[in-house]
Motif scaffolding. Sequence first.
Motif, mmCIF file in Angstrom:
data_model
loop_
_atom_site.group_PDB
_atom_site.id
_atom_site.type_symbol
_atom_site.label_atom_id
_atom_site.label_comp_id
_atom_site.label_asym_id
_atom_site.label_seq_id
_atom_site.Cartn_x
_atom_site.Cartn_y
_atom_site.Cartn_z
ATOM 1 N N ALA A 193 17.506 10.441 26.176
ATOM 2 C CA ALA A 193 16.979 9.262 25.478
ATOM 3 C C ALA A 193 16.497 8.355 26.652
ATOM 4 N N VAL A 194 16.988 8.248 27.797
ATOM 5 C CA VAL A 194 16.551 7.486 28.887
ATOM 6 C C VAL A 194 15.212 7.904 29.175
ATOM 7 N N ALA A 195 15.027 9.277 29.491
ATOM 8 C CA ALA A 195 13.735 9.761 29.896
ATOM 9 C C ALA A 195 12.693 9.445 28.959
ATOM 10 N N VAL A 196 13.032 9.817 27.381
ATOM 11 C CA VAL A 196 11.900 9.487 26.603
ATOM 12 C C VAL A 196 11.612 8.009 26.620
ATOM 13 N N ALA A 197 12.602 7.020 26.960
ATOM 14 C CA ALA A 197 12.232 5.614 26.678
ATOM 15 C C ALA A 197 11.381 5.204 27.789
ATOM 16 N N PHE A 198 11.503 5.816 29.084
ATOM 17 C CA PHE A 198 10.682 5.671 30.196
ATOM 18 C C PHE A 198 9.403 6.155 29.781
ATOM 19 N N ALA A 199 9.130 7.466 28.927
ATOM 20 C CA ALA A 199 7.926 7.873 28.940
ATOM 21 C C ALA A 199 7.207 6.988 27.787
ATOM 22 N N VAL A 200 7.810 6.704 26.822
ATOM 23 C CA VAL A 200 7.462 5.760 25.815
ATOM 24 C C VAL A 200 7.018 4.505 26.138
ATOM 25 N N VAL A 203 15.333 6.574 19.658
ATOM 26 C CA VAL A 203 16.454 6.998 18.654
ATOM 27 C C VAL A 203 16.351 8.481 18.368
ATOM 28 N N GLY A 204 15.041 8.779 18.179
ATOM 29 C CA GLY A 204 14.924 10.147 17.593
ATOM 30 C C GLY A 204 15.164 11.099 18.694
ATOM 31 N N ALA A 205 14.699 10.934 19.906
ATOM 32 C CA ALA A 205 14.986 11.543 21.037
ATOM 33 C C ALA A 205 16.454 11.675 21.423
ATOM 34 N N GLY A 206 17.066 10.661 21.032
ATOM 35 C CA GLY A 206 18.649 10.864 21.537
ATOM 36 C C GLY A 206 19.346 11.627 20.525
ATOM 37 N N ALA A 207 18.845 11.554 19.293
ATOM 38 C CA ALA A 207 19.350 12.362 18.231
ATOM 39 C C ALA A 207 19.095 13.768 18.466
ATOM 40 N N ALA A 208 17.887 14.141 18.806
ATOM 41 C CA ALA A 208 17.461 15.534 19.126
ATOM 42 C C ALA A 208 17.921 15.898 20.442
ATOM 43 N N GLY A 209 18.286 15.027 21.330
ATOM 44 C CA GLY A 209 19.126 15.454 22.623
ATOM 45 C C GLY A 209 20.552 15.551 22.319
ATOM 46 N N LEU A 210 21.093 14.941 21.305
ATOM 47 C CA LEU A 210 22.467 15.462 20.872
ATOM 48 C C LEU A 210 22.559 16.687 20.393
ATOM 49 N N TRP A 211 21.522 17.068 19.502
ATOM 50 C CA TRP A 211 21.480 18.319 18.746
ATOM 51 C C TRP A 211 21.286 19.412 19.662
ATOM 52 N N VAL A 212 20.373 19.258 20.621
ATOM 53 C CA VAL A 212 20.158 20.264 21.652
ATOM 54 C C VAL A 212 21.286 20.515 22.740
ATOM 55 N N ALA A 213 22.061 19.338 22.973
ATOM 56 C CA ALA A 213 23.012 19.673 23.648
ATOM 57 C C ALA A 213 24.047 20.217 23.069
ATOM 58 N N ARG A 214 24.358 20.047 21.908
ATOM 59 C CA ARG A 214 25.510 20.632 21.051
ATOM 60 C C ARG A 214 24.809 22.145 20.856
ATOM 61 N N THR A 215 23.942 22.526 20.683
ATOM 62 C CA THR A 215 23.510 23.772 20.355
ATOM 63 C C THR A 215 23.404 24.469 21.664
ATOM 64 N N GLY A 216 22.843 24.075 22.792
ATOM 65 C CA GLY A 216 23.013 24.855 23.996
ATOM 66 C C GLY A 216 24.175 24.862 24.526
ATOM 67 N N LEU A 217 24.881 23.880 24.427
ATOM 68 C CA LEU A 217 26.494 23.786 24.978
ATOM 69 C C LEU A 217 27.393 24.525 24.340
#
Length: 485
Positions: free
Chosen positions: A22-29, A191-205
């Motif tokens: 989320a922080v990385a996406v926030a900086f990019a956005v 917010v979408g990036a945070g949700a996507a990151g959480l989903w990716v983290a859960r799936t990847g981990l």
Amino acid sequence: MNRVVRYFRGLPLRSRLSLLTAVAVAFAVAAVSVTCWFIVEKQLYNKVDDDLRGAIPGGVTAGQYADLLANCTRTPATDNGFGHPQVFYVQVVNSDGTVCVAANSVGLVEATAGDRAVAKRGDTDHLYFRNGVDSDGKPLRVMTRAAVTGGPARAVVQNLALTVAVPLTDTDKTLNNLALVLLTIGGIGVVGAGAAGLWVARTGLRPVDELTDTVEHVARTEDLTVRIPVEGDDEIARLSASFNSMTASLASSRDLQRQLIADAGHELRTPLTSMRTNIELLTRSDETGRAIPPDDRKALMASLKAQMTELAALIGDLQELSRTGLAGGDGPLKVVSLHDTVRTAIERARLRGPELTITSELAPWYVRAEPAALERAIVNLLDNAVKFSPPEGTLEVHLMRGRLTVRDHGPGIPADELPYVFDRFWRSPTARALPGSGLGLSIVARTVESYGGTVELGAAEGGGTVATVQLPGAPTPPPEVPEGA
């Protein structure tokens, strides 16, 4: 700051990944939004500046400038004389700061030092743009240039500048709306990036969670038969494969440990039982007063001594076999003279078999090993040959290019027993009556293999057994310099 870092490190891994995403996406956005906003602002201001350039009155004569100065006013007219809405601010600025508003001006723009400098400079090629406000505080885009007369005979009107301005209300409104849109889209993106990151983290981990659950299960139950499914060839798959390999090794090590304990208990039971029987006979003789015949007593004492010797040898072999580190030794590896080590082992073998003839041919060879462990292995190899050699037999020891052979002329080893000669506690049925623990050759194999070598036993031509050890060489050490040389 340190408190924030400690708090971040205390979060679960998936939460940290989601937050970092989320922080990385926030900086990019934020970077894209700010860049976009400035680009649009630049384009809008360029459009306003182009409008200001086109709004410069043409055909103004020197007399009109003189009339404007003679009838100078700071109050704009309510009509431009053509019935059209007033749009631009138009006025003349003197180099002393006097401002005279034209009849078609919307309002008054306060002059600045930059405006006065343009009037004094009189450079018609120089256009001075700035942001300003009118008398009511309304934001404006202002352009100032040197005043010139119209017509073919263009001339600069000395110490006068013409100022034209246009309101920035629509421009600022557009920029504000753009900022609001970018902020809204950026917030949704974060917010979408945070949700996507959480989903990716859960799936990847998820494999890591499975690995964690398995490790906790093993720690709780000590069940080393559990395996993690390995899918793909990524880092998680490699980690799972490594864990499976580790648990398999631990299970094998535990099985070997249990087998060692069981075998050691079995081997220790025999001399201890015999010693207990002999001691009970001696104790009963003392308690009952019935003396044991001298010859029998002497035989009992000799048996006790032999059993104690066998027990001490067995315990020593067990200690040697259970040591950690390379080759069962705890010392550092050094470049060792193998031929000198074999020569020392031969001298010890002669003490154990004084009636035997031991011949040797030893070529220089150096290996990297722990000296004490290597010597113990060579001694065990020679002891095995001494044990099975016939009385007044011959042992032949040969070392050439790291290949050590020890040949005896004993009864030999049956072919069906050769696969087991290096197993711990294994003893040939024909050698049960001979002293030994069944660990000597196991120690030899472990030592030699730990140094990258090989060892094997086979039948020799003409009878007997030949043991072959092959060890990789090491650079020859430099000669020692005598002290004081």
